[in-house]
Write a protein that holds these residues in place. Structure first.
Motif, mmCIF file in Angstrom:
data_model
loop_
_atom_site.group_PDB
_atom_site.id
_atom_site.type_symbol
_atom_site.label_atom_id
_atom_site.label_comp_id
_atom_site.label_asym_id
_atom_site.label_seq_id
_atom_site.Cartn_x
_atom_site.Cartn_y
_atom_site.Cartn_z
ATOM 1 N N ILE A 1 35.523 -17.303 44.803
ATOM 2 C CA ILE A 1 36.930 -17.003 44.838
ATOM 3 C C ILE A 1 36.793 -15.969 45.937
ATOM 4 O O ILE A 1 36.848 -15.480 46.169
ATOM 5 C CB ILE A 1 35.528 -15.178 43.049
ATOM 6 N N PRO A 2 37.990 -15.970 46.314
ATOM 7 C CA PRO A 2 39.022 -15.050 47.177
ATOM 8 C C PRO A 2 38.402 -13.481 46.850
ATOM 9 O O PRO A 2 39.171 -12.926 45.720
ATOM 10 C CB PRO A 2 40.828 -14.961 46.602
ATOM 11 N N ALA A 3 37.799 -13.118 47.667
ATOM 12 C CA ALA A 3 37.557 -12.023 47.300
ATOM 13 C C ALA A 3 38.367 -10.592 47.252
ATOM 14 O O ALA A 3 38.944 -9.740 46.306
ATOM 15 C CB ALA A 3 36.124 -11.510 48.762
ATOM 16 N N LEU A 4 39.232 -10.752 48.481
ATOM 17 C CA LEU A 4 40.429 -9.448 48.267
ATOM 18 C C LEU A 4 41.203 -9.683 47.415
ATOM 19 O O LEU A 4 41.467 -8.587 47.162
ATOM 20 C CB LEU A 4 41.445 -10.378 49.940
ATOM 21 N N GLY B 1 42.866 -6.780 42.726
ATOM 22 C CA GLY B 1 42.992 -6.414 41.390
ATOM 23 C C GLY B 1 42.946 -5.858 40.515
ATOM 24 O O GLY B 1 42.978 -4.979 39.316
ATOM 25 N N LEU B 2 41.047 -5.958 40.491
ATOM 26 C CA LEU B 2 40.258 -4.447 40.338
ATOM 27 C C LEU B 2 40.733 -3.060 40.792
ATOM 28 O O LEU B 2 41.131 -2.278 39.599
ATOM 29 C CB LEU B 2 39.046 -4.663 40.952
ATOM 30 N N ALA C 1 30.902 -1.590 33.464
ATOM 31 C CA ALA C 1 31.581 -3.115 32.824
ATOM 32 C C ALA C 1 32.399 -3.692 33.930
ATOM 33 O O ALA C 1 31.878 -4.557 33.985
ATOM 34 C CB ALA C 1 32.557 -2.996 32.055
ATOM 35 N N VAL C 2 32.279 -2.707 34.958
ATOM 36 C CA VAL C 2 32.963 -2.853 36.316
ATOM 37 C C VAL C 2 31.584 -3.893 37.143
ATOM 38 O O VAL C 2 31.751 -4.874 37.856
ATOM 39 C CB VAL C 2 33.670 -2.161 37.134
ATOM 40 N N ASN D 1 44.458 -0.169 51.885
ATOM 41 C CA ASN D 1 44.050 -0.500 52.760
ATOM 42 C C ASN D 1 42.130 0.067 52.567
ATOM 43 O O ASN D 1 41.584 -0.663 52.842
ATOM 44 C CB ASN D 1 44.583 0.486 53.876
ATOM 45 N N ASP D 2 42.234 1.238 51.519
ATOM 46 C CA ASP D 2 41.003 1.128 51.551
ATOM 47 C C ASP D 2 40.062 -0.228 50.913
ATOM 48 O O ASP D 2 38.807 0.010 51.109
ATOM 49 C CB ASP D 2 40.953 2.544 50.751
ATOM 50 N N VAL D 3 40.657 -0.385 50.584
ATOM 51 C CA VAL D 3 40.108 -2.054 49.273
ATOM 52 C C VAL D 3 39.679 -2.815 50.779
ATOM 53 O O VAL D 3 38.515 -3.541 50.506
ATOM 54 C CB VAL D 3 41.142 -2.462 48.003
#
Length: 952
Positions: A525-528, A533-534, A703-704, A546-548
């Motif tokens: 699963i592409p992590a970035l 997306g979240l 849930a997240v 950038n923080d993500v």
């Protein structure tokens, strides 16, 4: 001599009624008639000497259960196979097989075993030469096949199934391409000439069997030596490149140079004979560079000779050179689970049946050598099986010395790890019975009976207690004798680490690296993309994209804990109370927890109560990848602890009732605080700041978190592959890091994130205090006194000390602490001379001065540039205007290069202007004329106001 080449014309069954085409139900009768006819032609004379070398050979069709045996003299085996082949093809019989056994049915066990047929699926130009190079006995007969060749061995007496399997396995393993079916008792082999049924039709195979050795093989396992091929694969010989170069030089000296590439060369000379009658000496170079020599010459009646690489090194460099490069499978490797794993790893390219047979053959050879009598072989083998399989109730125990925790551990059949606990100084054969029985301490030992006789029974070696004591601390000799490996085990994913089993040079212990393996059904699963997306859906409490990216880098950082020890950095989340700092730290740990197959502790809290408690927290952190520093900004001493921990490759740990030990610093530090990051360069350059923002309360964080946990294995698998797309050197050779740690810089570049400039602590208040101090009468007297003291010391002091006024840091602190408003300042920066000096050096670009790149540190106070220089091992400081510094030093004969440009406060200087240092060696000439200082020159009164400045 090589048999004629094959002819493979496509043939079809003749029409009914044609010659040589009997109906299917009559084909067994045809084969029986053939066997009867050939048998009568080669019947041996009963009672004669020739009848002693007689074996049974059985024939059958592949699609029939009936077999027909016949008695054959060993010297006639090849002729019988050829006669039966010709007759069977003439009669149109398809797929006729033979066995070196007496059997009347293919489905039943043979009545007697008289030999073995080794099937090899590799084509060669000279079959007998391959047999010679393999170091195995010559067969009675041999013939080529479409895919390789077959060797037919006859036994001098009937053997049982166990002996048959051992001999067949040794012969098969010795030859590259050996077919594991060769030791299958029921496996028949096609005749040299036959009608072979294939998926595309019937193929006529036409080869001829040839006699090689009319003498039957002795019916004992030892007649076939342990395969050299297995020894080479197992690394039983581990020479260095210089050893092989010495061997090559020796072969050149004796006139039989070795080929440069894997090949063989044929000569008329050998290491012990200058010249034979013909070319009969093979110098072989194998894949990987191994060299050996086989000579088929007579050697004055001694017969053929073989020189292994060890033998050649012995001839070239003596016994000492050969022993240092030797690893004897029979002497240095006990039968334990580590030996089996070594076989599995070194023979991983072999088919599983060959790997299992190689280990079983080696184990049998070990038992033959260890048993005091032939009857004791089975008892020794039972000891070996107990070591490997454990008892029926508990199962196998795999004991090893953990190189990560420096402790004795074991894992069970399910792969769960446990540390060996013992009340005494070492494992007890009573309380640690299962662990001890998995080592070579459990053996066949001599026991004296009451009647004075003795027998060998399962028991403990006499030195067991002493060896177990040494085993607890990983003593290398104890590990080797007991067959306990030294293992580096990773229970969580790690990048750039692969499973491997090796033999450590010198100590000859088995070492291993056991890396985490993702389940086969794990989908990447592409992590970035997942976390972005979240974030875009408002389900991640982060401020910017950038923080993500930086948060994903924080999750990925532990993957580099093996190659980036001490360089993993501090990942500091900053945001208002309740924004989600703990939630993000919990999420990073949850990703790793959800990936493990077994419950593991992946995070621990750094304890700063005192030094001992901190060491105990590290000792208890086995297996963890994250170190938490909660509320780091307001906890007294946490910042200093983080500075000490981050950036060092090892940490000191001490468990309860244990001695101190060093452990690798493979922890990613996750800190948080509501306050801003401390404005200190030592923290800034070690830290990646991640800004946290409030998330909508209508979104369930639980849930997240569950969604992230479910995707965790695929996320880490993707990050692992992304990280491994770059070499380890790429991570360790990052440039333009601006003094940051390597791994955060590399990961930010890999994930497209940006890092802010490194910010140092604002030292303006300290520099202004220095300015105020040097204007006092006490300081003026101090400056003149220190300068005169330097003049009196002559060459022991630098030219700067003898030219410019300097001031003791201790006097500066003592004087200024007594002035209202400054006591709090020194409480912040340090109220001791060494501490304050160290803080200034670390929080500024003073490293360039110490490295000799610039003569002084330029600081701006008001509108004037000042030169700051520490002298006398940083006990004194010089602070004068830059113009005054250059003027005085120029008039003293030492003119520095242009001054450094002044940079804004707290920022990092990326490319300082190169300057010469003004410090002179201890024997520099001193000035005899004292310098008269003018206050107006020393201090610029119009710019002496307290305007905040900064360091470069």
């Amino acid at each position: 001599m090589t048999a004629p080449g094959p002819t493979t014309p496509e043939v079809t069954a003749p029409a009914a009624g044609e010659a040589g085409n009997a109906p299917p139900h009559d084909q067994d009768e045809d084969l029986a008639a053939i066997i009867s006819c050939v048998s009568s032609e080669f019947t041996s004379g009963a009672g004669t000497e020739e009848a002693i070398q007689t074996v049974a050979v059985s024939f059958a069709r592949m699609h029939s259960d009936i077999a027909f045996p016949m008695e054959v003299q060993v010297r006639h085996v090849a002729d019988v196979l050829n006669k039966v082949s010709d007759a069977a093809v003439f009669m149109g019989l398809h797929d006729v097989q033979f066995w070196m056994q007496r059997r009347v049915s293919k489905g039943a066990q043979p009545e007697a075993i008289h030999g073995v047929v080794v099937d090899v699926d590799v084509q060669v130009t000279d079959i007998l030469a391959e047999v010679e190079r393999a170091g195995i006995p010559m067969p009675a007969a041999y013939f080529p096949t479409l895919n390789g060749y077959k060797l037919v061995y006859a036994f001098a007496a009937v053997v049982d199934v166990a002996v048959f399997e051992q001999i067949a396995q040794r012969l098969t393993l010795a030859l590259e391409g050996g077919d594991p079916a060769s030791w299958n008792l029921s496996q028949g082999q096609r005749l040299p000439k036959c009608l072979k049924t294939t998926t595309s039709g019937v193929v006529a195979v036409d080869f001829t069997a040839q006699l090689a050795n009319p003498v039957a093989l002795a019916p004992v396992v030892e007649v076939v030596p342990f395969p050299r091929r297995v020894q080479r694969q197992l690394g039983a010989w581990n020479p260095s490149p210089s050893d092989r170069e010495r061997i090559r030089d020796y072969l050149v000296e004796v006139g039989i140079p070795a080929p440069e590439d894997p090949d063989k060369a044929l000569y008329a000379a050998c290491p012990v004979s200058e010249e034979h009658d013909s070319k009969c000496c093979y110098v072989n170079v194998h894949e990987g560079g191994a060299i050996d020599v086989t000579c088929l010459g007579g050697h004055a009646g001694e017969g053929k000779k073989h020189w292994s690489e060890r033998d050649l090194l012995f001839l070239a460099g003596g016994e000492a050179a050969a022993d240092s490069a030797s690893f004897d499978l029979m002497r240095d490797l006990p039968v334990t689970w580590s030996a089996k794993q070594l076989f599995e790893h070194r023979l991983r390219d072999w088919p599983p049946p060959l790997r299992e047979a190689a280990f079983a053959t080696w184990m049998y050879e070990k038992a033959l050598r260890e048993a005091e009598s032939p009857e004791g072989v089975d008892r020794v083998l039972s000891i070996y099986r107990r070591r490997l399989a454990g008892d029926l109730a508990f199962g196998p125990v795999h004991m090893y010395f953990s190189m990560v925790e420096n402790r004795l551990a074991y894992h069970d059949a399910a792969g769960r790890r446990y540390f060996v606990s013992c009340k005494e100084s070492g494992p007890s054969t009573r309380s640690n019975l299962h662990e001890c029985q998995s080592t070579a301490a459990w053996a066949l030992v001599e026991e004296e009976k009451k009647d004075g006789t003795s027998e060998y029974v399962p028991g403990w070696e006499p030195t067991t207690s002493s060896l177990m004591n040494k085993l607890m601390v990983g003593q290398r000799s104890a590990l080797r004798v007991l067959g306990v490996p030294a293992v580096t085990r990773y229970d969580l994913p790690v990048a750039h680490v692969e499973d491997g089993w090796e033999v450590e040079a010198g100590t000859k212990i088995v070492t291993a690296t056991l890396a985490f393996t993702f389940p086969p059904n794990t989908k990447e699963i592409p992590a970035l993309d997942f976390f972005l997306g979240l974030f875009r859906a408002g389900r991640l409490p982060l401020a910017t994209e950038n923080d993500v990216r930086l948060f994903v880098a924080c999750i990925a950082a532990p993957l580099l804990r093996d190659i980036g020890r001490g360089q993993l950095g501090i990942w500091w989340t900053i945001g208002p109370p309740g924004a989600g700092k703990d939630f993000l730290a919990e999420m990073a740990a949850a990703v790793w927890e959800a990936t493990s197959a077994h419950p593991l502790r992946v995070s621990f809290d750094i304890n700063i109560t005192n030094d001992l408690e901190m060491k105990r927290s590290f000792a208890a952190a086995e297996g963890a990848v994250f170190a938490r520093a909660k509320e780091a900004g307001k906890r007294l001493g946490m910042v200093e602890t983080l500075i000490q921990v981050a950036g060092t490759s090892t940490l000191t740990a001490r468990g309860m009732r244990e001695n101190e030990r060093s452990i690798p610093n493979s922890f990613v530090i996750v800190a948080d605080s509501a306050e801003d990051l401390p404005d200190r360069r030592e923290i800034s350059r070690r830290t990646v700041m991640i800004s946290v923002a409030d998330m909508d309360d209508s979104i369930s964080k639980g849930a997240v978190l569950d969604e992230v946990k479910q995707a965790a294995p695929g996320l880490l698998l993707h990050l692992k592959r992304l990280i491994e797309s770059k070499t380890p050197e790429w991570y360790l050779r990052q440039a333009d890091t601006r003094s940051r740690l390597l791994i955060p810089v590399a990961l930010s570049r890999l994930l497209g994130a940006t890092l802010p400039d490194v910010q140092g602590q604002d030292l303006s208040d300290i520099f202004e205090a220095m300015m105020e101090f040097i204007a006092t009468p006490v300081a003026k007297e101090e400056g003149e006194r220190e300068r005169k003291k330097a003049m009196d010391r002559g060459g022991k002091e630098s030219l700067e000390m003898k030219t410019l006024p300097s001031y003791r840091m201790s006097l500066f602190i003592d004087q200024m602490k007594g002035i209202a408003g400054y006591r709090e300042l020194f409480a912040t920066f340090g109220d001791k001379a060494k501490a304050l000096t160290t803080r200034i050096i670390r929080e500024s670009n003073y490293a360039n001065v110490r490295a000799g790149k610039v003569p002084y540190l330029t600081i701006k106070i008001g509108n004037t540039d000042y030169a700051l220089k520490f002298t006398r091992s940083s006990r004194n400081f010089i602070l004068v205007p830059v113009e005054y510094y250059e003027k005085q030093m120029s008039s003293s004969g030492k003119c520095p290069s242009p001054t450094t440009p002044t940079t804004p406060a707290g920022t990092e200087e990326t490319s300082p202007a190169p300057q010469e240092t003004t410090s002179l060696p201890s024997d520099a000439p001193s000035s005899d004329t004292p310098t008269v200082f003018c206050d107006d020159e020393l201090l610029s009164t119009e710019d002496s106001g307290s305007t905040k400045g900064g360091t470069p």
